[in-house]
Design a protein around this motif. Structure first.
Motif, short mmCIF file in Angstrom:
data_model
loop_
_atom_site.label_atom_id
_atom_site.label_comp_id
_atom_site.label_asym_id
_atom_site.label_seq_id
_atom_site.Cartn_x
_atom_site.Cartn_y
_atom_site.Cartn_z
N GLY A 852 0.66 -1.23 -0.12
CA GLY A 852 0.01 0.10 0.05
C GLY A 852 0.94 1.23 -0.02
N GLU A 880 -2.93 8.37 5.69
CA GLU A 880 -3.11 7.23 6.87
C GLU A 880 -3.28 7.91 8.13
N ARG A 886 -5.99 2.09 7.31
CA ARG A 886 -4.64 1.49 6.86
C ARG A 886 -4.67 1.60 5.35
N VAL A 888 -4.46 -0.37 2.96
CA VAL A 888 -5.08 -1.37 2.21
C VAL A 888 -6.04 -1.95 3.32
N GLU A 889 -7.29 -1.67 3.46
CA GLU A 889 -8.41 -2.61 4.08
C GLU A 889 -9.08 -3.70 3.33
N TYR A 890 -8.95 -4.96 4.28
CA TYR A 890 -9.58 -6.15 3.60
C TYR A 890 -10.98 -6.22 4.44
N VAL A 895 -11.76 -5.12 -1.06
CA VAL A 895 -10.56 -4.58 -1.00
C VAL A 895 -10.40 -3.29 -0.79
N VAL A 897 -8.40 0.25 -1.22
CA VAL A 897 -7.14 1.16 -1.16
C VAL A 897 -7.32 2.32 -0.62
#
Length: 970
Positions: A852, A880, A886, A888-890, A895, A897
């Motif tokens: 990221g 951030e 974050r 990249v957040e899952y 997902v 970005v």
């Protein structure tokens, strides 16, 4: 869909005039044109949200739009400071009745189109303070219609000013300042007889100034900061209405034409920083309306003419940096409105005029002349009211003498007082502490011979205090610690004694200290190591003793700054500090105690206490005792070695770091850049998991402690197979050890064997940024000011690395450490330089946790890895910190970005919703939104579109300024 239909309709209208005539104005002109204009630009702040394509007319509630009440057609479009970006499209061409177009203070880019000339009714065109660029088309002004005011100031236009400008016969205001126009002025410019204001300043224009006499209606002209040559044309005297003339900062030369005396209405004449010669003319006194006369930084000679006293309206007189001689004319005392008088850097002589402070001047600058006399008569002849008005008093580098009068303490508005390089003697007036607004005090290079008054601590606004090269004695007063804004303190070359006061440690902004060539004694307060902004600390040629403070600036202090202090010890003076031991217990045969064998800690002068045989016996016993200890230690080592790994054994070598350069498996080379290699719990630290601080792509980090009680962090590298040879490794590490900045974790040393490499860093106690943002470190949420300071500090640290030609490669929130005062420090910089070659795939595998943050060019072998990779990572980091999310957040089925999310919100005008919800509205939108925009710019997919980190720091400083005093965001 409706917007798309409107745009299609617009282009159909452009292609068919019959369609245009058949459609009603409310559909085919104003609404249509403005909606198409809006579609071509970006409106991140949603300022144009009231523009609705469903409205029949824009004249009711469309922001920035003004209509003619008779025709109900748009007459004015004023969108100043709306934060718009993008390029100007053709939508504006539909506004056939537009008279005023003002788009000041936006971020519009690209060239301006020739089609603007089709707006035949336009009277005012103001595109200043944008980012328009490229040369203006040569025919742009050919059909300028009825234009009366044209401003393209503060853009990035280049090339020549088009000759077609001469066609704008109705123009009265022309402002092309602050661009990059070059070449000669268009000849047609001088035929614009209606021109009243001409500003071409701050460009790259050249050639001679000709034809100015044709502008007979001119009220103001500024050609400042260009490359014009030649003299001032005689024709300037024909511009009888001129009120302001600024030709400063060019390469003009020769004398001043006498025709200038006809400018009776002129109130500002600025000719500074040129090459004018000759004497100042007497006719200058005929320009009776002058309020500002600036002839500084030329080659004028002779005396200041008496006629200058006729200028009754004069407020600013600046003739500094010329070759003027003689005395100051008494007639100047007639200039009762004078506020600024600058005659510095000339060769004027005579006594300091007694009338100078009677006038109620705000700034008096007389430095670098040959003036004599005393200050007593000057201050005595002034009134209390006139003394209070004084802001700047600079009489430095003259021949003034006598004492500094106590009346200087009555100048309560003073911000700068410079009396250096004269022959003042006696004491520093105690009431100088009454000057609560004083920021700079310079009394250096005089003959002052008493002590520094305790009252100096009451001058709470002081930023610079310079008293060097006098004969001052006494001590440095403790009260100086009350000057909380102090940045520079120089007391060098005096006779000051006593110790350095501990109160200096309270001066958090202190950068430069010079106490050299005095008689100071005692220890240096260890608390001074906490001064994070310290850049220079010169204590050479004194009688100080003890150990230098450990940590901070003192880890890298230059040997020359501490030289000639015989009893001072520490690494910079190349002298080890002896451990302080208690007095030895010895047998005293002269004791009168009845008990044989009494022990005493005292010595009797002139008497032999121990016999030779006793000394031999004690020595033998001591040898046996040491031998027993040595055997015991060796046994313990053997026992311990069976339970330790080979790597740990190589590292510790029996807990005895070797200074040998050998690199076999049993010994290594330890180098500390400052201080002695003195570890107390090193072995325990690396073998005990409790002391592990974390693990990263390049290795694990442990905390250990030096014997002086100071903690350090040791990184045990796990890339041994990739590490360079010892010679290359040491060279790179030593280069990294030279990098010092308040926002970078300092590298303090290293350890090398062929199988194990350790890096020794300063220990930062506040944890990393990742934990503060995402794991609620300490249960506390970072408030806005803390977040902004972290972003700005990280930017400054990264900019310093780039200045040193070091790329970080691995910037992420877990590599930003927070110290005890909340200041960010970047860790793990430059580690990739320890690898034998920069293979981006090897590197990527080592820093895969930076997902990221990695710039897209990492995926392409043909694109060079540069500092712009760090800029990309910084942009992600800034987003951030502001959003609290974050990179990249899952999610369960998606997902997210971070960059894409913020960019999408910006396009929808909802970017403010991206700010971390935990701030609960306690943040300044005028700062948070620009920071997020900057983050998106830094994460541009094209490296060349990303700014340099030095530019990023400047932008952040500008963002901070409006809101730095807002306590609501703490």
């Amino acid at each position: 869909m409706r917007i798309i239909l409107v745009i299609i309709l617009f282009f159909v209208c452009l292609s068919s005039s019959s369609w245009v005539k058949s459609l009603s104005p409310s559909l085919n002109d104003d609404v249509l044109g403005l909606i198409v204009f809006k579609a071509d630009i970006q409106d991140p702040e949603g300022k144009l949200s009231s523009w609705n394509e469903d409205d029949e007319s824009p004249c009711n509630n469309w922001v920035g739009v003004k209509c003619n009440p008779r025709s109900n057609r748009v007459s004015d479009l004023v969108l100043d400071g709306f934060g718009l970006s993008g390029k100007l499209g053709r939508g504006l061409l539909q506004l056939q009745f537009l008279r005023k177009l003002s788009l000041v203070r936006n971020n519009l880019t690209g060239p301006i189109s020739l089609s603007f000339s089709l707006l035949s009714n336009l009277r005012v065109l103001d595109l200043s303070e944008n980012s328009f660029s490229r040369p203006i088309e040569s025919e742009f002004f050919r059909q300028c219609g009825s234009l009366q005011s044209i401003s393209l100031a503060k853009n990035k236009f280049s090339g020549q000013i088009p000759e077609s400008l001469g066609s704008c016969s109705t123009v009265t205001l022309l402002n092309f300042s602050g661009n990059q126009f070059s070449g000669l002025l268009p000849s047609g410019l001088w035929s614009l007889q209606g021109l009243r204001s001409l500003d071409l300043s701050d460009n790259l224009l050249e050639g001679e100034i000709q034809g100015i006499g044709g502008l007979s209606n001119l009220r103001g002209i500024s050609l400042r900061k260009n490359q014009f040559t030649g003299g001032v044309p005689d024709g300037i005297g024909d511009c009888l209405f001129l009120r302001s003339v600024d030709l400063g900062e060019n390469s003009l030369y020769g004398g001043l034409p006498s025709t200038m005396q006809k400018l009776a209405l002129c109130n500002a004449l600025v000719l500074c920083k040129n090459g004018f010669t000759g004497e100042l003319p007497e006719w200058i006194g005929e320009m009776r309306s002058l309020e500002t006369l600036d002839l500084s930084e030329n080659n004028f000679s002779g005396q200041i003419p008496d006629a200058i006293g006729k200028l009754q309206s004069l407020k600013v007189l600046n003739v500094s940096k010329n070759g003027l001689t003689g005395i100051m004319p008494e007639s100047l005392s007639n200039c009762l409105n004078l506020l600024v008088l600058d005659i510095s850097h000339n060769s004027l002589t005579g006594d300091l005029p007694s009338w100078v402070l009677k006038l109620g001047l705000q700034q008096v600058l007389f430095s670098d002349n040959g003036l004599s006399g005393s200050m007593d008569s000057v201050l005595a002849s002034s009134t209390e009211n006139s003394r209070r008005k004084l802001v700047i008093l600079d009489v430095s580098q003259n021949k003034l003498s006598g004492e500094i009068p106590s009346a200087v303490g009555d100048c309560s508005g003073l911000q700068l007082l410079n009396m250096s390089r004269n022959s003042f003697l006696g004491s520093i007036p105690a009431n100088i502490g009454q000057l609560k607004t004083l920021e700079i005090l310079d009394l250096s290079e005089n003959q002052l011979n008493t002590s520094i008054p305790l009252e100096i601590g009451s001058a709470i606004s002081l930023k610079e205090l310079t008293l060097e090269k006098n004969s001052l004695g006494g001590n440095i007063p403790n009260s100086i610690g009350n000057c909380s804004s102090l940045m520079s303190l120089s007391l060098a070359n005096n006779e000051i004694s006593g110790s350095i006061p501990t109160s200096l440690a309270k001066l958090a902004y202190l950068q430069i200290v010079d106490f050299s060539f005095n008689n100071l004694t005692g220890n240096i307060p260890k608390q001074l190591a906490n001064l994070v902004h310290l850049q220079s600390f010169n204590i050479s040629h004194n009688q100080l003793n003890g150990e230098l403070p450990a940590g901070g600036f003192f880890n890298t202090i230059a040997p020359s700054a501490v030289s000639d202090n015989p009893s001072l010890c520490g690494s910079p003076v190349n002298k080890s500090c002896l451990t302080v031991l208690p007095k030895p217990l010895v047998l005293n045969p002269n004791s009168t105690d009845a008990t044989p064998g009494t022990f005493s800690q005292s010595f009797h002068h002139g008497k032999k206490i121990l016999s030779t045989s006793t000394l031999i016996a004690i020595g033998a016993a001591a040898s046996i005792f040491i031998g027993v200890i040595a055997i015991t230690v060796l046994n313990l080592r053997v026992t311990a070695s069976t339970s330790r790994s080979a790597a740990a054994h190589a590292y510790f070598g029996g807990n005895d770091f070797s200074q040998s350069p050998t690199t076999d498996g049993n010994s290594g080379k330890l180098v500390m850049f400052s201080g002695e290699p003195d570890f107390s719990t090193g072995a325990h630290a690396l073998l005990n998991k409790d002391c592990e601080l974390g693990r990263g792509g390049f290795g694990a980090v442990y905390r250990t402690m030096l014997k002086d009680g100071r903690s350090v962090a040791i990184k045990k590298l796990t890339v041994s197979s990739l590490v360079k040879s010892q010679e290359d490794f040491e060279r790179e590490v030593k280069n990294l050890g030279k990098v010092h900045h308040g926002n970078l974790v300092a590298l303090e040393g290293y350890y090398w064997t062929s199988s194990l490499q350790l890096l020794i860093y300063e220990f930062v106690s506040g944890g990393d940024l990742y934990k503060h943002l995402h794991e609620g470190s300490g249960g506390k949420t970072l408030h806005w000011n803390e977040r902004f300071n972290i972003i700005l500090g990280a930017a400054k640290g990264l900019a310093h690395l780039h200045q040193m030609n070091i790329i970080h490669y691995n910037l992420k929130s877990s590599n930003i450490l927070i110290d005890s005062s909340g200041e960010p420090k970047i860790a793990d910089y430059g580690l990739a330089r320890l690898l034998p070659m920069l293979d981006r795939y090897v590197l990527s595998s080592k820093i895969q946790s930076a997902l990221g943050y990695m710039a897209p060019e990492f995926a392409c072998r043909t694109v060079k890895i540069t500092e712009k990779c760090d800029v990309y990572g910084f942009g992600v980091l800034a987003l951030e910190v502001v959003t609290g999310k974050r990179p990249v957040e899952y999610m369960e089925d998606d997902v997210v970005v971070l960059c894409d999310m913020v960019r999408g919100a910006l396009e929808e005008g909802k970017v403010e919703e991206c700010v971390d919800a935990r701030l609960q509205g306690k943040f300044p939108a005028e700062a948070a939104i620009p920071v997020m925009k900057l983050g998106l710019i830094c994460t541009s997919q094209v490296p060349s579109n990303r700014p340099d980190m030095a530019e990023v720091v400047k932008i952040l400083e500008l963002i901070r300024s409006p809101s730095e005093d807002q306590d609501d965001f703490k």
